[in-house]
Scaffold this active site. Structure first.
Site, short mmCIF file in Angstrom:
data_model
loop_
_atom_site.label_atom_id
_atom_site.label_comp_id
_atom_site.label_asym_id
_atom_site.label_seq_id
_atom_site.Cartn_x
_atom_site.Cartn_y
_atom_site.Cartn_z
CG ASN A 139 -1.84 1.28 1.36
OD1 ASN A 139 -1.94 2.18 0.30
ND2 ASN A 139 -2.67 1.14 2.29
NE ARG A 174 -6.74 0.86 0.11
CZ ARG A 174 -6.95 1.26 1.21
NH1 ARG A 174 -6.36 1.15 2.39
NH2 ARG A 174 -8.25 1.66 1.46
CG HIS A 229 -13.68 2.89 3.06
ND1 HIS A 229 -14.59 3.65 3.84
CD2 HIS A 229 -12.29 3.27 3.37
CE1 HIS A 229 -13.76 4.78 4.54
NE2 HIS A 229 -12.65 4.43 4.02
CG LEU A 266 -19.08 3.33 11.21
CD1 LEU A 266 -19.84 3.55 12.48
CD2 LEU A 266 -19.57 4.63 10.32
NE ARG A 281 -11.58 12.37 3.28
CZ ARG A 281 -11.60 11.05 3.22
NH1 ARG A 281 -12.30 10.26 3.85
NH2 ARG A 281 -10.12 10.71 2.99
NE ARG A 334 -8.84 5.71 20.84
CZ ARG A 334 -7.92 5.31 20.06
NH1 ARG A 334 -7.42 4.10 20.51
NH2 ARG A 334 -7.28 5.72 19.04
CD GLU A 378 -9.39 -1.50 4.35
OE1 GLU A 378 -8.91 -1.23 5.29
OE2 GLU A 378 -9.68 -0.64 3.39
P1 ADP Z 1 -8.34 4.84 9.62
O1 ADP Z 1 -9.50 5.38 8.69
O2 ADP Z 1 -7.42 5.77 9.76
O3 ADP Z 1 -7.93 3.50 8.99
P2 ADP Z 1 -9.37 3.34 11.92
O4 ADP Z 1 -10.07 2.38 11.27
O5 ADP Z 1 -8.04 3.11 12.47
O6 ADP Z 1 -8.95 4.63 10.96
O7 ADP Z 1 -10.26 4.27 13.07
C1 ADP Z 1 -9.72 5.35 13.67
C2 ADP Z 1 -10.82 5.59 14.48
O8 ADP Z 1 -11.15 4.87 15.49
C3 ADP Z 1 -10.37 7.04 15.48
O9 ADP Z 1 -11.44 8.03 15.55
C4 ADP Z 1 -10.19 6.26 16.95
O10 ADP Z 1 -10.75 7.39 17.73
C5 ADP Z 1 -11.52 5.35 16.73
N1 ADP Z 1 -11.31 4.23 17.81
C6 ADP Z 1 -10.26 3.27 18.11
N2 ADP Z 1 -10.59 2.77 19.16
C7 ADP Z 1 -11.64 3.17 19.67
C8 ADP Z 1 -12.36 2.96 20.90
N3 ADP Z 1 -12.01 1.85 21.69
N4 ADP Z 1 -13.64 3.41 21.12
C9 ADP Z 1 -13.97 4.59 20.19
N5 ADP Z 1 -13.39 4.86 19.15
C10 ADP Z 1 -12.24 4.33 18.78
#
Ligand code: ADP
Length: 396
Positions: free
Chosen positions: A9, A89, A178, A207, A239, A282, A382
């Site tokens: 990637n 990718r 995605h 998400l 976004r 979080r 992925e």
């Molecule tokens: P990316 O699109 O960068 O790959 P990820 O799939 O890693 O993103 O998701 C990132 C998001 O997941 C962030 O907003 C992070 O706060 C949220 N996240 C990760 N762990 C938790 C958790 N335990 N509770 C709530 N949100 C979380």
């Protein structure tokens, strides 16, 4: 065939890789990344199998240098030899690529030609492919497009109601993104439910920092929330998601912003960050639980938008068999899952609070037993999906 695939990637400032063996089961042989390419301080991470990850702070000048680091890391464990395929990718496949595609010079040129649709991603993806073709001469290489899964959408879903020439001459339509993740979790959800994907109506919610929804009928995508670019649809980390297009002209006129400034603001300074100055869910949940009104507003706008899409896609599908949560927020936030499903009992969705709060790995059901539609949490993978598609492509 050993079933060994290297998944690459290549982004504009990073190169991530995984070496995966698909020999009956999927085994992760190595995982790593080169980050902050071309910056004053870079980082190289490599983890072989179950060993502790090795992290080195190291300046990496360019993508050639990044590949040198990857080869060196793989060479240490002999993983640079005996590869059956390399899966790249690629973010945008436009209308041309609807399947994983064996790469040759024409395909590489085609990926470059699609740069206007993904200016931040396709040029970097193409550069990674160009270097990999030289470095891994003789190993079949496959482009796996993030848009490909969405190519089954009907025109009613992918066309915008704009002058036809915008579509025919400039490619203005919904492409989605995605796709690899939506495809993976849809299959995994069917497996978890013990049912045929062909008989299921699914809404999948990816998400993460970027976020998108897909309506999937019988394994085929029939609608998705991201559009010409990943800016449309759900509220994301930074976004905006859906917006009245007039907002763009309004802020240009009223705030004197240039088109580039508006584009940047909508991609980088909007979404959760725009609403509460933060995009880590979080932290937002912590702040909201402590009574912070901006954080509470951000969460409610985020969940309201998702709920609206679930309802819309249930209508598109003519009913719903399962709602699937995945990616960072979808997999880890019981708060978001609960709030999204609130009031969706009329669709047959009912979350079991105990199951929703349980900290478990793997695919799992979080709906009440006997509820007409299932609610699932399915970890996305992925890279594994890219590895599978790559191997299938080189074997045909
Ligand atoms: P990316 O699109 O960068 O790959 P990820 O799939 O890693 O993103 O998701 C990132 C998001 O997941 C962030 O907003 C992070 O706060 C949220 N996240 C990760 N762990 C938790 C958790 N335990 N509770 C709530 N949100 C979380």
């Amino acid at each position: 065939m050993s079933g060994r695939v290297l998944v690459l990637n290549a982004g504009s400032s990073s190169l991530k890789y995984q070496c995966i063996a698909l020999d009956g089961q999927a085994r992760r042989l190595a995982v790593g990344s080169v980050e902050r390419i071309g910056e004053d301080s870079g980082r190289v991470t490599h983890q072989a199998g179950d060993a502790e990850p090795v992290v080195e702070e190291r300046v990496v000048d360019d993508h050639d240098g990044a590949f040198d680091n990857v080869i060196e890391a793989l060479h240490g464990t002999g993983l640079d030899e005996g590869l059956d395929g390399i899966g790249h990718r690629v973010v945008h496949g436009g209308e041309r690529y609807s399947e994983p595609t064996l790469i040759d010079e024409h395909v590489l040129a085609g990926i470059r030609e699609l740069a206007p649709l993904a200016p931040l991603h396709n040029p970097a993806n193409a550069l990674g492919i160009e270097i990999a073709l030289e470095v891994f001469d003789g190993v079949p290489q496959v482009a796996v497009f993030d848009t490909a899964f969405h190519r089954t959408m009907p025109a009613a879903a992918y066309r915008y109601a704009v002058p036809e020439a915008w579509y025919t001459r400039h490619g203005v339509r919904r492409y989605g993104a995605h796709g690899t993740s939506h495809a993976f979790v849809a299959s995994a959800a069917a497996k978890h439910l013990g049912r045929e994907l062909a008989e299921l109506r699914l809404v999948t919610l990816h998400l993460g920092n970027g976020a998108s929804a897909a309506a999937i009928a019988g394994g085929r995508c029939v609608d998705t929330s991201m559009g010409l670019t990943p800016l449309e649809g759900l509220v994301m980390g930074t976004r905006s998601g859906d917006l009245d297009p007039s907002v763009v002209f309004h802020v240009q006129r009223q705030a004197g912003l240039s088109p580039e400034q508006v584009e940047r603001a909508l991609n980088r300074e909007s979404g959760l960050k725009g609403l509460c100055d933060e995009n880590d869910v979080r932290q937002i949940e912590r702040r909201a639980a402590g009574g912070d009104e901006d954080a509470e507003l951000a969460l409610s706008v985020f969940c309201h938008r998702i709920r609206k899409y679930v309802g819309a896609y249930a209508a598109v599908l003519g009913g719903l068999d399962a709602l699937v949560f995945t990616a960072g927020i979808g997999e880890h936030s019981p708060v978001v899952r609960e709030r999204v499903c609130e009031g969706l009992g009329f669709l047959g969705l009912a979350v079991d609070p105990g199951a929703n709060d349980a900290k478990a790995g793997g695919a799992r059901t979080i709906s009440l037993a006997g509820s007409p539609a299932a609610v699932l949490v399915v970890p996305t993978d992925e890279e594994l999906e890219i590895a599978r598609q790559t191997l299938a492509c080189v074997q045909t």
